[in-house]
Design a protein around this motif. Structure first.
Motif, PDB file in Angstrom:
ATOM      1  N   TYR A  32       0.883  -1.160   0.000  1.00 39.68           N
ATOM      2  CA  TYR A  32       0.000   0.000   0.000  1.00 39.68           C
ATOM      3  C   TYR A  32       0.921   1.210   0.000  1.00 39.68           C
ATOM      4  CZ  TYR A  32      -3.172  -3.592   1.774  1.00 39.68           C
ATOM      5  OH  TYR A  32      -3.894  -4.750   1.947  1.00 39.68           O
ATOM      6  N   TYR A  36       3.143  11.942   0.547  1.00 39.51           N
ATOM      7  CA  TYR A  36       2.822  13.051   1.431  1.00 39.51           C
ATOM      8  C   TYR A  36       3.684  14.239   1.041  1.00 39.51           C
ATOM      9  CZ  TYR A  36       0.493   9.744   4.548  1.00 39.51           C
ATOM     10  OH  TYR A  36      -0.343   8.804   5.087  1.00 39.51           O
ATOM     11  N   SER A  94       3.078   0.623   3.376  1.00 38.63           N
ATOM     12  CA  SER A  94       2.693  -0.391   4.344  1.00 38.63           C
ATOM     13  C   SER A  94       2.263  -1.606   3.533  1.00 38.63           C
ATOM     14  CB  SER A  94       1.576   0.093   5.269  1.00 38.63           C
ATOM     15  OG  SER A  94       0.393   0.335   4.543  1.00 38.63           O
ATOM     16  N   GLY A  99       1.404  -5.830   9.478  1.00 33.66           N
ATOM     17  CA  GLY A  99       0.530  -5.225  10.471  1.00 33.66           C
ATOM     18  C   GLY A  99       0.119  -3.865   9.980  1.00 33.66           C
ATOM     19  N   ASN A 100       0.236  -2.872  10.824  1.00 36.78           N
ATOM     20  CA  ASN A 100      -0.139  -1.522  10.413  1.00 36.78           C
ATOM     21  C   ASN A 100       1.055  -0.587  10.378  1.00 36.78           C
ATOM     22  OD1 ASN A 100      -2.927  -2.090  10.151  1.00 36.78           O
ATOM     23  ND2 ASN A 100      -3.090  -2.095  12.372  1.00 36.78           N
ATOM     24  N   MET A 101       2.258  -1.142  10.280  1.00 37.03           N
ATOM     25  CA  MET A 101       3.461  -0.316  10.274  1.00 37.03           C
ATOM     26  C   MET A 101       3.541   0.484   8.979  1.00 37.03           C
ATOM     27  SD  MET A 101       7.419  -1.463  10.800  1.00 37.03           S
ATOM     28  CE  MET A 101       7.175  -1.947  12.496  1.00 37.03           C
TER      29      MET A 101
ATOM     30  N   ASN B  31      -4.686   2.999  14.986  1.00 37.11           N
ATOM     31  CA  ASN B  31      -3.227   3.095  14.914  1.00 37.11           C
ATOM     32  C   ASN B  31      -2.731   4.489  15.269  1.00 37.11           C
ATOM     33  OD1 ASN B  31      -3.237   0.476  13.769  1.00 37.11           O
ATOM     34  ND2 ASN B  31      -3.570   1.364  11.748  1.00 37.11           N
ATOM     35  N   PHE B  33       1.231   6.595  15.734  1.00 33.33           N
ATOM     36  CA  PHE B  33       2.659   6.475  15.416  1.00 33.33           C
ATOM     37  C   PHE B  33       3.438   7.649  16.006  1.00 33.33           C
ATOM     38  CE2 PHE B  33       1.871   3.447  11.922  1.00 33.33           C
ATOM     39  CZ  PHE B  33       0.573   3.756  11.575  1.00 33.33           C
ATOM     40  N   TYR B  35       7.164   9.401  15.026  1.00 32.57           N
ATOM     41  CA  TYR B  35       8.324   9.477  14.156  1.00 32.57           C
ATOM     42  C   TYR B  35       9.220  10.614  14.626  1.00 32.57           C
ATOM     43  CZ  TYR B  35       5.563   6.806  10.713  1.00 32.57           C
ATOM     44  OH  TYR B  35       4.809   5.853  10.077  1.00 32.57           O
ATOM     45  N   LEU B  45      10.581   5.735  12.143  1.00 36.62           N
ATOM     46  CA  LEU B  45       9.566   5.296  13.081  1.00 36.62           C
ATOM     47  C   LEU B  45      10.197   4.906  14.410  1.00 36.62           C
ATOM     48  CD1 LEU B  45       6.551   4.565  13.519  1.00 36.62           C
ATOM     49  CD2 LEU B  45       7.096   2.282  12.646  1.00 36.62           C
ATOM     50  N   PHE B  48       5.012   2.409  17.275  1.00 37.41           N
ATOM     51  CA  PHE B  48       3.620   2.594  16.919  1.00 37.41           C
ATOM     52  C   PHE B  48       2.737   1.701  17.784  1.00 37.41           C
ATOM     53  CE2 PHE B  48       1.936  -0.881  14.236  1.00 37.41           C
ATOM     54  CZ  PHE B  48       3.079  -1.619  14.008  1.00 37.41           C
ATOM     55  N   TYR B  50      -1.187  -0.223  17.795  1.00 34.26           N
ATOM     56  CA  TYR B  50      -2.339  -0.620  16.986  1.00 34.26           C
ATOM     57  C   TYR B  50      -3.599  -0.822  17.824  1.00 34.26           C
ATOM     58  CZ  TYR B  50      -0.435  -5.106  18.473  1.00 34.26           C
ATOM     59  OH  TYR B  50       0.067  -6.129  19.213  1.00 34.26           O
ATOM     60  N   GLU B  56       4.418  -1.533  19.354  1.00 37.03           N
ATOM     61  CA  GLU B  56       5.485  -2.255  18.664  1.00 37.03           C
ATOM     62  C   GLU B  56       6.638  -1.309  18.419  1.00 37.03           C
ATOM     63  OE1 GLU B  56       3.071  -5.592  16.049  1.00 37.03           O
ATOM     64  OE2 GLU B  56       5.066  -4.896  15.469  1.00 37.03           O
ATOM     65  N   LYS B  57       7.840  -1.837  18.512  1.00 30.47           N
ATOM     66  CA  LYS B  57       9.018  -1.029  18.248  1.00 30.47           C
ATOM     67  C   LYS B  57       9.119  -0.751  16.753  1.00 30.47           C
ATOM     68  CE  LYS B  57      11.725  -2.832  22.104  1.00 30.47           C
ATOM     69  NZ  LYS B  57      12.940  -3.564  22.509  1.00 30.47           N
ATOM     70  N   GLY B  58       9.577   0.460  16.472  1.00 34.81           N
ATOM     71  CA  GLY B  58       9.878   0.817  15.098  1.00 34.81           C
ATOM     72  C   GLY B  58      11.356   0.615  14.809  1.00 34.81           C
ATOM     73  N   ASP B  59      11.904   1.500  14.005  1.00 38.09           N
ATOM     74  CA  ASP B  59      13.295   1.353  13.582  1.00 38.09           C
ATOM     75  C   ASP B  59      14.306   1.874  14.607  1.00 38.09           C
ATOM     76  OD1 ASP B  59      12.024   2.299  10.402  1.00 38.09           O
ATOM     77  OD2 ASP B  59      12.551   0.274  11.066  1.00 38.09           O
ATOM     78  N   LEU B  90       7.103  13.859  15.206  1.00 39.96           N
ATOM     79  CA  LEU B  90       5.800  13.898  14.542  1.00 39.96           C
ATOM     80  C   LEU B  90       4.953  12.727  15.005  1.00 39.96           C
ATOM     81  CD1 LEU B  90       6.938  14.708  10.903  1.00 39.96           C
ATOM     82  CD2 LEU B  90       5.754  16.238  12.445  1.00 39.96           C
ATOM     83  N   SER B  97      -3.954  -0.261   7.689  1.00 28.84           N
ATOM     84  CA  SER B  97      -2.715  -0.244   6.909  1.00 28.84           C
ATOM     85  C   SER B  97      -2.934   0.311   5.509  1.00 28.84           C
ATOM     86  CB  SER B  97      -2.139  -1.658   6.821  1.00 28.84           C
ATOM     87  OG  SER B  97      -3.080  -2.526   6.214  1.00 28.84           O
ATOM     88  N   ALA B 101      -2.498   8.203   6.783  1.00 33.16           N
ATOM     89  CA  ALA B 101      -2.257   8.666   8.136  1.00 33.16           C
ATOM     90  C   ALA B 101      -2.433  10.175   8.193  1.00 33.16           C
ATOM     91  CB  ALA B 101      -0.848   8.281   8.580  1.00 33.16           C
TER      92      ALA B 101
END
Lengths: 114, 112
Positions: A32, A36, A94, A99-101, B31, B33, B35, B45, B48, B50, B56-59, B90, B97, B101
């Motif tokens: 997806y 932006y 994504s 998931g929704n990351m 969701n 997030f 950033y 990220l 985030f 859900y 959940e951990k991002g990067d 942000l 998904s 956003a």
């Protein structure tokens, strides 16, 4: 892990000329894809998205993007650039397998000169 | 009009302080997030969420934690602020998904 690459830090174009901002992605599963835009001292604004269906999607302010599955690309385009299009553009991905990351690219600064 | 609101536009904190960045959305999104945005690095990220109490951990989660006790609110916590956490933060929310956003205006944090 999913990722997005925007290979150009900056794109320069003359007003009235067509513009292209490049984006390639890597995901497992169906992608997806989103574009932006960020104007100075502002948050990000949604431009357009590809979920499924027609590979050419149209969005806000005359922008469009073409999904190419074989090249894993989602380039942003506009037939005729305006000075007011000058901003920072981000591609994001994504997938149905992540998931929704939501993962963003590094951004491309578009400079449109009169 | 949909809204994601971050509690502060600008924040200056001292090294070692515990810092809370708050984000509230009024769209009933699942969701949320966090950033950070740094020149040349784009948006990275941090965490985030859900669902309420889920994360959940991002990067780049090191040095950060998050809290989501209510659906509309997602907090980013810097346990002990350091100068390399000086950045633009942000917050965003989405309903799934495959949906776009929505972003807050950002918090520019300076750690001195």
């Amino acid at each position: 892990a999913q990722s997005v690459a925007q290979p150009e830090d900056q794109v320069n174009v003359a007003e009235g000329n067509p513009l292209t901002v490049k984006c390639t992605y890597s995901v497992s599963g169906n992608p997806y894809l989103f574009w932006y835009v960020q104007y100075p001292n502002r948050g990000l604004q949604f431009l357009l998205k590809y979920i499924t269906g027609d590979n050419l999607v149209k969005g806000s302010y005359g922008f469009e993007a073409e999904f190419n599955k074989s090249q894993t690309s989602f380039h942003l385009k506009k037939p005729s650039a305006l000075v007011s299009d000058s901003a920072l553009y981000f591609c994001a991905v994504s997938s149905n397998n992540a998931g929704n990351m939501l993962t963003f690219g590094g951004g491309t600064r578009l400079m449109v000169k009169p | 009009d949909v809204k994601v609101t971050q509690s502060s536009r600008y924040l200056v904190k001292r090294t070692g302080e515990k810092v809370f960045l708050e984000c509230v959305q009024d769209m009933d999104h699942e969701n949320m997030f966090w950033y950070r945005q740094d020149p040349g690095l784009g948006l990275r990220l941090i965490y985030f969420s859900y669902d309420v109490k889920m994360k959940e951990k991002g990067d780049i989660p090191e040095g950060y934690s998050v809290s989501r006790e209510k659906k509309e609110r997602f907090s980013l916590i810097l346990e002990s602020a350091s100068t390399n956490q000086t950045s633009m933060y942000l917050c965003a929310s989405s309903s799934g998904s495959y949906t776009e956003a929505f972003f807050g205006q950002g918090t520019r944090l300076t750690v001195v």
